[in-house]
Design a protein around this motif. Sequence first.
Motif: not given
Length: 124
Positions: A25-28, A30, A63, A76-79
């Motif tokens: 999951g690089c943001g887009r 998931l 979302s 699963r997101k970094k922030y």
Amino acid sequence: MREARLQLKITGVVVAAVFALSAAGCGRSLGPSKAVGELTPQEARGRAVYQQYCASCHYANQSGDLHGPSLFGVYRKKYLPSGAPANDERVTPVVLRGRNMMPGYGNDLDDQQLADLLAYLHTL
Ligand code: HEC
């Protein structure tokens, strides 16, 4: 012949790496949350806590904002939406003390419920 096989192997590794990266999951995209039927007993208890205290303001499986930001894929997101790192150390005080328009639940949840809730949030 040998070279062609090596080439194939390398291509396979690259393809696998790309899949692994997008799964991480690089943001887009998931990917879906863990299915309800696959939850461990602790995660299932955490889901019940979530439904009682959090679901009225936060989506878990899609979302978009409800009253607060979606928690779909929160770990699963970094922030976090605020920009703080997405980890238990940051989420715990938000749950216990609240944040801006979000009330705190430190008086409602015991340690076990908090641990269960965090375990569930990790499955989203
Ligand atoms: C009454 C509505 C409401 C309820 C109930 C609620 N929240 Fe929130 N939550 C919010 C709002 C609004 C924000 C955005 C706060 C801000 O950063 O301004 C938020 C933000 C968050 C954030 C992101 C914090 C950050 O640093 O970006 C997390 C994580 C969170 N809530 C978890 C929970 C959990 C877990 C529960 C259940 C125990 C819960 N919330 C219950 C309204 C609510």
